[in-house]
Motif scaffolding. Structure first.
Motif, PDB file in Angstrom:
ATOM      1  N   THR A  78      50.952  -7.166 -48.119  1.00 36.55           N
ATOM      2  CA  THR A  78      50.364  -6.922 -49.438  1.00 36.55           C
ATOM      3  C   THR A  78      49.063  -6.142 -49.270  1.00 36.55           C
ATOM      4  N   LYS A  79      49.109  -4.878 -49.670  1.00 38.30           N
ATOM      5  CA  LYS A  79      47.933  -4.003 -49.594  1.00 38.30           C
ATOM      6  C   LYS A  79      47.782  -3.296 -50.939  1.00 38.30           C
ATOM      7  N   LEU A  80      47.326  -4.036 -51.917  1.00 40.12           N
ATOM      8  CA  LEU A  80      47.225  -3.491 -53.261  1.00 40.12           C
ATOM      9  C   LEU A  80      46.159  -2.404 -53.335  1.00 40.12           C
ATOM     10  N   ILE A  81      46.503  -1.322 -54.015  1.00 37.20           N
ATOM     11  CA  ILE A  81      45.513  -0.257 -54.206  1.00 37.20           C
ATOM     12  C   ILE A  81      44.572  -0.662 -55.342  1.00 37.20           C
ATOM     13  N   GLN A  82      43.397  -0.069 -55.361  1.00 42.60           N
ATOM     14  CA  GLN A  82      42.410  -0.400 -56.384  1.00 42.60           C
ATOM     15  C   GLN A  82      42.854   0.129 -57.754  1.00 42.60           C
ATOM     16  N   LYS A  83      42.493  -0.584 -58.789  1.00 43.87           N
ATOM     17  CA  LYS A  83      42.856  -0.134 -60.126  1.00 43.87           C
ATOM     18  C   LYS A  83      42.179   1.207 -60.441  1.00 43.87           C
ATOM     19  N   ASN A  84      42.966   2.099 -60.975  1.00 49.27           N
ATOM     20  CA  ASN A  84      42.457   3.405 -61.391  1.00 49.27           C
ATOM     21  C   ASN A  84      43.490   4.024 -62.318  1.00 49.27           C
ATOM     22  N   LYS A  85      43.106   5.013 -63.084  1.00 46.56           N
ATOM     23  CA  LYS A  85      44.005   5.545 -64.098  1.00 46.56           C
ATOM     24  C   LYS A  85      45.094   6.472 -63.557  1.00 46.56           C
ATOM     25  N   TYR A  86      45.027   6.810 -62.266  1.00 43.65           N
ATOM     26  CA  TYR A  86      45.995   7.740 -61.710  1.00 43.65           C
ATOM     27  C   TYR A  86      47.142   7.064 -60.947  1.00 43.65           C
ATOM     28  N   SER A  87      46.898   5.891 -60.373  1.00 44.72           N
ATOM     29  CA  SER A  87      47.965   5.266 -59.593  1.00 44.72           C
ATOM     30  C   SER A  87      48.154   3.769 -59.852  1.00 44.72           C
ATOM     31  N   LEU A 121      44.531   8.986 -54.930  1.00 44.82           N
ATOM     32  CA  LEU A 121      44.617   9.628 -56.240  1.00 44.82           C
ATOM     33  C   LEU A 121      43.493   9.185 -57.172  1.00 44.82           C
ATOM     34  N   ALA A 122      42.911   8.026 -56.876  1.00 40.39           N
ATOM     35  CA  ALA A 122      41.777   7.561 -57.688  1.00 40.39           C
ATOM     36  C   ALA A 122      40.623   8.545 -57.590  1.00 40.39           C
ATOM     37  N   GLU A 123      40.505   9.242 -56.456  1.00 38.93           N
ATOM     38  CA  GLU A 123      39.412  10.207 -56.252  1.00 38.93           C
ATOM     39  C   GLU A 123      39.853  11.626 -56.570  1.00 38.93           C
ATOM     40  N   THR A 124      41.062  11.991 -56.140  1.00 36.16           N
ATOM     41  CA  THR A 124      41.489  13.379 -56.337  1.00 36.16           C
ATOM     42  C   THR A 124      41.956  13.642 -57.767  1.00 36.16           C
ATOM     43  N   GLY A 125      42.612  12.645 -58.358  1.00 33.76           N
ATOM     44  CA  GLY A 125      43.128  12.801 -59.718  1.00 33.76           C
ATOM     45  C   GLY A 125      44.140  13.917 -59.862  1.00 33.76           C
ATOM     46  N   THR A 127      47.406  13.897 -59.657  1.00 31.80           N
ATOM     47  CA  THR A 127      48.634  13.537 -60.375  1.00 31.80           C
ATOM     48  C   THR A 127      48.640  12.042 -60.638  1.00 31.80           C
ATOM     49  N   HIS A 128      49.631  11.601 -61.356  1.00 36.32           N
ATOM     50  CA  HIS A 128      49.838  10.166 -61.572  1.00 36.32           C
ATOM     51  C   HIS A 128      51.053   9.750 -60.735  1.00 36.32           C
ATOM     52  N   ALA A 129      50.850   8.891 -59.769  1.00 39.48           N
ATOM     53  CA  ALA A 129      51.962   8.484 -58.902  1.00 39.48           C
ATOM     54  C   ALA A 129      51.643   7.172 -58.191  1.00 39.48           C
ATOM     55  N   SER A 130      52.671   6.356 -58.029  1.00 44.93           N
ATOM     56  CA  SER A 130      52.546   5.112 -57.248  1.00 44.93           C
ATOM     57  C   SER A 130      53.895   4.409 -57.252  1.00 44.93           C
ATOM     58  N   SER A 131      53.963   3.327 -56.531  1.00 42.83           N
ATOM     59  CA  SER A 131      55.189   2.531 -56.474  1.00 42.83           C
ATOM     60  C   SER A 131      54.807   1.089 -56.149  1.00 42.83           C
ATOM     61  N   HIS A 132      55.601   0.148 -56.608  1.00 45.82           N
ATOM     62  CA  HIS A 132      55.299  -1.248 -56.300  1.00 45.82           C
ATOM     63  C   HIS A 132      55.423  -1.524 -54.803  1.00 45.82           C
ATOM     64  N   PHE A 133      56.490  -0.998 -54.223  1.00 44.30           N
ATOM     65  CA  PHE A 133      56.751  -1.229 -52.794  1.00 44.30           C
ATOM     66  C   PHE A 133      57.048   0.085 -52.097  1.00 44.30           C
TER      67      PHE A 133
END
Length: 246
Positions: A78-87, A121-125, A127-133
């Motif tokens: 479990t390595k959750l990314i930080q909340k941000n509007k892009y991912s 992506l939180a810094e570069t912005g 695109t919007h992209a991510s996945s649960h796993f």
């Protein structure tokens, strides 16, 4: 006179013999009855023992089968990314209606590298992209987004699905055996957790028509085989609902 006494004696002897014979027959009959009773009781206990042994053997066999029907415990980092509007926008995923399978489309990269990309992506912005796993080439599984939040992976199905990205070793888009096995185990667990059927497991292609995951889109038989492998796996191990994942 003598003749009369002799006849009386013979009568007495004859009566004694009859009484003796009668008592002998009764004893023999009684003994046979006791023997029959003993044999019946013994047969009953033998039958009872056979029934008990059969029940124990069957029960142990059933327990063995049930013991086999337990999904191997998933090994997930479990390595959750930080909340941000892009991912990771932190938007609640209220109802899970399906699981969407993806591929990373960047051959040779690791699960950790793809997770870092989502984080960046939180810094570069860009695109919007991510996945649960994300499942790596060696079969490792990393969780990036909690299952009760949406990820940016499946367009208009983001709001009701869990997304799984799979790393690939080359341009063919075919998963390694390790990636494939972990994918089967993870999706089987998700099916159990959210009470989904094999029909609820879809490709990104089925949402948008995108060539993703490439190998499953270009090889429809491979996709059908994956569905079959899911059902076979669940039939073999059952569905584990006790292991919790965020």
């Amino acid at each position: 006179m003598i003749s009369t006494l002799r006849k009386r004696h013979q009568t007495i002897v004859s009566n004694k013999k009859r009484r003796y014979s009668s008592r002998t027959r009764k004893r023999r009959t009684s003994k046979r009855g006791r023997c029959a009773l003993i044999i019946s009781v013994a047969a009953f206990f033998i039958l009872l023992c056979c029934v008990i042994v059969s029940f124990i053997v069957r029960n142990n066999r059933d327990n063995t089968v049930q013991a086999q029907k337990i999904l191997p415990k998933l090994s997930i980092q479990t390595k959750l990314i930080q909340k941000n509007k892009y991912s990771r926008p932190g938007i609640a995923l209220k109802k899970v209606k399906g699981v969407v399978i993806h591929y990373t489309a960047n051959p040779g990269t690791t699960a950790e590298q793809n997770r870092s990309y989502f984080e960046s992506l939180a810094e570069t912005g860009e695109t919007h992209a991510s996945s649960h796993f994300i499942i790596g080439i060696s079969g490792e599984i990393i969780q990036c987004i909690p299952c009760n939040e949406i990820s940016y992976a499946s367009n208009d199905r983001n709001s009701d699905t869990i997304s799984v990205e799979c790393c690939i070793p080359d341009e063919s888009g075919k998963f390694t055996d390790e990636t494939y096995q972990s994918l089967v185990e993870l999706v089987a667990w998700l099916m159990g957790r959210y009470e989904l059927t094999a029909d609820d497991v879809i490709r990104h292609y089925d949402v948008t028509g995108k060539d993703c995951p490439k190998y499953f889109v270009e090889n429809s038989n491979a996709w059908s085989d994956f569905k079959t492998d899911l059902l076979t796996y669940i039939d073999t191990y059952g569905i584990e609902k006790t292991q919790e994942i965020n």
